[in-house]
Design a protein around this motif. Structure first.
Motif, mmCIF file in Angstrom:
data_model
loop_
_atom_site.group_PDB
_atom_site.id
_atom_site.type_symbol
_atom_site.label_atom_id
_atom_site.label_comp_id
_atom_site.label_asym_id
_atom_site.label_seq_id
_atom_site.Cartn_x
_atom_site.Cartn_y
_atom_site.Cartn_z
ATOM 1 N N LEU A 20 0.839 -1.198 0.000
ATOM 2 C CA LEU A 20 0.000 0.000 0.000
ATOM 3 C C LEU A 20 0.881 1.257 0.000
ATOM 4 O O LEU A 20 0.669 2.189 -0.775
ATOM 5 C CB LEU A 20 -0.881 -0.026 1.246
ATOM 6 C CG LEU A 20 -1.823 1.140 1.506
ATOM 7 C CD1 LEU A 20 -3.073 1.013 0.631
ATOM 8 C CD2 LEU A 20 -2.242 1.185 2.977
ATOM 9 N N ALA A 21 1.878 1.265 0.914
ATOM 10 C CA ALA A 21 2.744 2.439 1.058
ATOM 11 C C ALA A 21 3.545 2.679 -0.215
ATOM 12 O O ALA A 21 3.707 3.816 -0.663
ATOM 13 C CB ALA A 21 3.680 2.243 2.250
ATOM 14 N N VAL A 78 4.305 7.941 3.375
ATOM 15 C CA VAL A 78 5.558 8.311 4.034
ATOM 16 C C VAL A 78 5.607 7.626 5.401
ATOM 17 O O VAL A 78 4.573 7.361 6.011
ATOM 18 C CB VAL A 78 5.650 9.851 4.168
ATOM 19 C CG1 VAL A 78 4.622 10.370 5.144
ATOM 20 C CG2 VAL A 78 7.038 10.272 4.614
ATOM 21 N N LYS A 79 6.833 7.358 5.865
ATOM 22 C CA LYS A 79 6.981 6.730 7.181
ATOM 23 C C LYS A 79 6.937 7.819 8.249
ATOM 24 O O LYS A 79 7.771 8.709 8.265
ATOM 25 C CB LYS A 79 8.320 5.995 7.246
ATOM 26 C CG LYS A 79 8.623 5.377 8.599
ATOM 27 C CD LYS A 79 9.956 4.651 8.542
ATOM 28 C CE LYS A 79 10.495 4.322 9.914
ATOM 29 N NZ LYS A 79 11.845 3.762 9.833
ATOM 30 N N PRO A 80 5.946 7.764 9.157
ATOM 31 C CA PRO A 80 5.836 8.819 10.170
ATOM 32 C C PRO A 80 6.981 8.733 11.184
ATOM 33 O O PRO A 80 7.432 7.642 11.514
ATOM 34 C CB PRO A 80 4.508 8.516 10.870
ATOM 35 C CG PRO A 80 3.832 7.471 10.048
ATOM 36 C CD PRO A 80 4.890 6.754 9.301
ATOM 37 N N THR A 81 7.445 9.887 11.645
ATOM 38 C CA THR A 81 8.406 9.907 12.746
ATOM 39 C C THR A 81 7.610 9.975 14.037
ATOM 40 O O THR A 81 6.888 10.941 14.282
ATOM 41 C CB THR A 81 9.294 11.163 12.640
ATOM 42 O OG1 THR A 81 9.912 11.155 11.347
ATOM 43 C CG2 THR A 81 10.368 11.169 13.720
ATOM 44 N N PRO A 122 -0.557 8.504 3.992
ATOM 45 C CA PRO A 122 -0.534 9.337 2.789
ATOM 46 C C PRO A 122 -0.228 10.791 3.149
ATOM 47 O O PRO A 122 -1.103 11.524 3.596
ATOM 48 C CB PRO A 122 -1.960 9.200 2.232
ATOM 49 C CG PRO A 122 -2.802 8.774 3.389
ATOM 50 C CD PRO A 122 -1.918 8.035 4.324
ATOM 51 N N ALA A 123 1.012 11.203 3.002
ATOM 52 C CA ALA A 123 1.440 12.567 3.335
ATOM 53 C C ALA A 123 2.838 12.782 2.780
ATOM 54 O O ALA A 123 3.474 11.838 2.300
ATOM 55 C CB ALA A 123 1.446 12.760 4.854
ATOM 56 N N LYS A 124 3.313 14.039 2.872
ATOM 57 C CA LYS A 124 4.684 14.315 2.449
ATOM 58 C C LYS A 124 5.651 14.075 3.592
ATOM 59 O O LYS A 124 6.744 13.556 3.402
ATOM 60 C CB LYS A 124 4.766 15.766 1.968
ATOM 61 C CG LYS A 124 5.733 15.939 0.824
ATOM 62 C CD LYS A 124 5.632 17.321 0.203
ATOM 63 C CE LYS A 124 5.486 17.229 -1.313
ATOM 64 N NZ LYS A 124 4.803 18.366 -1.889
ATOM 65 N N SER A 125 5.243 14.497 4.803
ATOM 66 C CA SER A 125 6.063 14.207 5.978
ATOM 67 C C SER A 125 5.162 14.209 7.195
ATOM 68 O O SER A 125 4.071 14.774 7.162
ATOM 69 C CB SER A 125 7.172 15.250 6.135
ATOM 70 O OG SER A 125 6.601 16.468 6.550
ATOM 71 N N CYS A 126 5.640 13.603 8.277
ATOM 72 C CA CYS A 126 4.791 13.481 9.455
ATOM 73 C C CYS A 126 5.639 13.266 10.698
ATOM 74 O O CYS A 126 6.474 12.357 10.742
ATOM 75 C CB CYS A 126 3.838 12.299 9.261
ATOM 76 S SG CYS A 126 2.984 11.827 10.765
ATOM 77 N N THR A 127 5.461 14.124 11.688
ATOM 78 C CA THR A 127 6.073 13.924 13.010
ATOM 79 C C THR A 127 4.925 13.920 13.989
ATOM 80 O O THR A 127 4.130 14.872 14.017
ATOM 81 C CB THR A 127 7.031 15.078 13.343
ATOM 82 O OG1 THR A 127 7.976 15.186 12.276
ATOM 83 C CG2 THR A 127 7.766 14.802 14.644
#
Length: 561
Positions: free
Chosen positions: A306-307, A313-316, A393-398
Motif C-alpha cells: 500500500l505504502a 511516508v513513514k511517520p516519525t 498518505p502525506a509528504k512528511s509526518c512527526t
C-alpha cells in the motif's frame, strides 16, 4: 489497564473504520482502503489491528521498520506475497484439528501450509524480522511440525474424498494389513471380470453386463429381447422397461465377501487417519502460533505494498517520554486515505495539520460541504494508521501517540431511540468532556446545531473554551459559527483556520484547502441563491442578516464601553 488506543463506538462509526456510516458497507471504509492482505487469517488480523491500535512506542516502531524494509525491497515483498498467496487458512484449520474435527482435506492443507514455512523463514533472514517477536515461530520452526507435515503428505492422498468413512484416503505401502486387504479386494474384482466373460459364453448373450448397484449389489443385466432363454442357474431379480436383471448363487456368495473386505478397509483407513489427526491436534497450539506469525507478515507486506504503490511516508513517532514534544501532530500535505482512492478523475487536495506544540485547539470555519468533515476525519484516520504501525498518505509526518480518540462528526440521528438529535449530541459531548485527557485527540464537528442559534452558539463557545483551557487535549472544532473565531484573541493556544472559498462570477468554488485565518462571512445565503431559492427570498434574507449583524454590532459596542 487498556494497552491500546481507546476508540469509542461512536467514533468508530463516525470515522468509518470497518464500515461506512450510510448503509454499513465495506467499500469506502478505512479497512477497504488499506487491506491488501492475501490470506483469510491476514484479513482477520488487520481488522484486529484497526480495532485496537497500539500505544506502545517500541511496538509501533517495530512494525514500521518491517514495513520500511519491505517498501525498499520490492523483490522481497513480491517473493513473500507470492508465498502468502497460496497459504491456506492455518488459523481456522488448526482450530479444527485441535477440536478433532478436521477432515482429510484439512490435514492436507495444514501440511501444505507447514511445508511453505521453511521457504518463508529463508526470506525473513534480516535484523528487522529477527528483532521482532512476531516471527519467532517461523524463524525457529518447530521441527516436529515438519515431521507431522511429511507424515500427512506420505500417508493421505493429495485430493482425498470429503467422506472419511468410505475409504480411498490412504496411500498403498503405508500399512501392511491395509495392503493385504486391498490385494484380496483386487483378486475379487478380477474374479468378477472373469465371471462376466464366463456367463457370456454360457448364455451366448454377448452384450451381457455384470453391474453393481448400491442397493442390490452385483447382478447380470440383459436386454428384454434376449431375456427369454437364459441359463437355469440364473435367478430373476428385477424387471425394468428395457432390461432384466439376474443373479447367481456364486455371485451372491462373492458379494458377501467383497462387502466384508470393503468395510474392513474403510474402517482401517479411518483409524489410520484418526491417528494422524490426533498428532496434528496435539500440535494445534504451535500451528496456531505459526498462523499468527503468518497473518502478521501478511498484514505488514500488505501495508508495505500500500505504502509503496500510493506514495505514503513513514511517520516519525515521538515517544511519550519526550514530554516536550509528546503531543505534537505535524503532518505536511496529508491526504484522506479513503477519499483519495475513491476520487478517480479529481485530484485530492492535500492539507497540513499542526497541533499540540503551540496550538491545542483549532477553530475551523467555513461553509457546509466545503470539506470540513472530510478534513476532520482525515486527521483521525491518519492518527489511527500511525498507531497500527502503518505509513500514511502525506509528504512528511512527526507525530505523538494519542491515548484516546474522540470524534463527533455530523448529526447522526438516534431518533429510533426516541432521543432528539440535540440530546444525543449533548450526551456525546458530555462523554468526551468527561473522558478526554491532554494526550487525547478530539475532533468535533458542528456542535450546538440542534437548538436555537444563540443557545447553540453559547454551548459551542463554552465547550471550545473548556477544551482549550481545562482539558488541553489536541482538538479541532469545525463550526459554522464564525463568532467562535474571537476565542483565539484571548487564548494563546487557540488558532483560527478556514476552508478557502473562491468567488467566481455567480458561483462558489470550494478549494478544499485549509488555511490560517477565520472566515467571517456566512455563505448560507449565497448557497441558497445558487440552489435556486426565489430572488425575493434571498433579497429579504440579506436585509434581515444586515439588520441582525448591526444589532449584534451595537451590542458589542455597548459591551466594550
Amino acid at each position: 489497564d487498556h494497552a491500546g488506543l481507546i476508540i469509542d463506538n461512536q467514533t468508530r462509526r463516525n470515522l468509518e473504520i470497518v464500515a461506512t456510516q450510510r448503509g454499513g458497507q465495506f467499500q469506502g471504509s478505512l479497512l477497504w482502503a488499506i487491506d491488501k492482505t492475501l490470506t483469510a487469517m491476514g484479513g482477520r488480523c488487520i481488522r484486529r489491528w484497526l480495532e485496537e491500535p497500539l500505544t506502545d512506542f517500541h511496538e509501533i516502531k517495530s512494525r514500521q521498520e518491517i514495513i520500511a524494509l519491505l517498501v525498499e525491497s520490492s523483490s522481497l515483498r513480491k517473493t513473500l506475497r507470492k508465498i502468502l498467496r497460496s497459504m491456506g487458512d492455518l488459523e481456522r484449520l488448526s482450530g479444527r484439528a485441535g477440536a478433532q474435527q478436521a477432515g482429510a482435506r484439512d490435514l492436507v492443507a495444514i501440511a501444505e501450509g507447514i511445508n511453505r514455512l521453511p521457504l518463508l523463514a529463508k526470506n525473513l533472514d534480516h535484523p528487522a524480522f529477527e528483532k521482532s517477536e512476531y516471527f519467532q515461530s517461523i524463524t525457529n520452526l518447530d521441527q516436529e511440525l515438519i515431521e507431522i507435515a511429511s507424515n500427512i503428505k506420505n500417508t493421505i492422498i493429495d485430493n482425498p474424498p470429503l467422506s472419511l468413512t468410505e475409504g480411498g484416503l490412504i496411500y498403498d505401502g503405508i500399512n501392511p494389513i491395509l495392503d493385504g486387504l486391498r490385494n484380496q479386494l483386487d483378486d475379487q474384482n478380477s474374479w468378477l471380470r472373469k465371471q462376466e466373460i464366463k456367463e457370456r459364453e454360457i448364455s451366448k448373450i454377448n452384450n451381457l453386463k455384470l453391474q453393481y448397484h448400491r442397493s442390490f449389489g452385483y447382478f447380470l443385466a440383459v436386454s428384454k429381447a434376449k431375456s427369454t432363454n437364459v441359463p437355469d442357474h440364473w435367478i430373476r431379480r428385477q424387471t425394468l422397461t428395457n432390461e432384466e436383471r439376474f443373479v447367481t448363487p456364486e455371485l451372491k456368495e462373492r458379494e458377501g465377501q467383497i462387502f466384508q473386505l470393503k468395510a474392513r478397509i474403510c474402517q482401517l483407513e479411518y483409524e489410520i487417519f484418526c491417528k494422524i489427526r490426533i498428532l496434528v491436534g496435539n500440535r494445534a497450539k504451535n500451528i496456531r502460533q505459526t498462523a499468527k506469525a503468518i497473518s502478521c507478515l501478511d498484514v505488514l507486506t500488505g501495508l508495505a505494498e500500500l505504502a509503496a504503490t500510493n506514495n505514503y511516508v513513514k511517520p516519525t513517532i515521538i515517544d511519550n517520554t519526550d514530554s516536550k514534544n509528546a503531543r505534537k501532530i505535524s503532518i505536511l500535505d496529508g491526504r484522506h486515505p479513503v477519499v483519495e482512492q475513491i476520487l478517480i478523475d479529481k485530484v485530492f487536495v492535500p492539507n497540513d495539520i499542526n497541533l499540540g506544540s503551540k496550538t491545542d485547539l483549532i477553530i475551523l470555519s467555513g461553509p457546509n460541504a466545503s470539506g470540513k468533515s472530510c478534513y476532520l476525519r482525515q486527521v483521525g484516520l491518519l492518527q489511527i494508521m500511525v498507531q497500527i504501525g502503518s505509513w500514511i498518505p502525506a509528504k512528511s509526518c512527526t507525530i505523538g501517540i494519542a491515548d484516546q480518540l474522540f470524534t463527533r462528526v455530523g448529526a447522526v440521528d438516534d431518533l429510533a431511540a426516541g432521543q432528539s438529535t440535540f440530546m444525543v449530541e449533548m450526551i456525546e459531548t458530555a462523554f468526551i468532556l468527561n473522558k478526554a485527557t491532554e494526550k487525547s485527540l478530539v475532533l468535533l464537528d458542528e456542535i450546538g446545531r440542534g437548538t436555537s442559534t444563540f443557545d447553540g452558539l453559547s454551548i459551542a463557545w463554552s465547550v471550545s473554551e473548556f477544551l482549550a483551557q481545562n482539558i488541553k487535549s489536541r482538538s479541532i472544532f469545525a463550526t459554522h459559527y464564525h463568532e467562535l473565531n474571537q476565542i483565539s484573541e484571548y487564548n494563546k493556544n487557540v488558532e483560527n483556520y478556514q476552508v478557502l472559498v473562491e468567488h467566481e462570477d455567480n458561483s462558489l468554488n470550494f478549494l478544499h484547502k485549509v488555511a490560517k485565518g477565520g472566515s467571517f462571512k456566512s455563505y448560507g445565503i449565497e448557497a441558497a441563491r445558487l440552489a435556486g431559492v426565489p430572488k425575493e427570498v434571498i433579497k429579504r434574507a440579506r436585509k434581515i442578516l444586515t439588520g441582525l449583524e448591526k444589532k449584534s454590532g451595537n451590542k458589542n459596542q455597548e459591551e466594550k464601553k
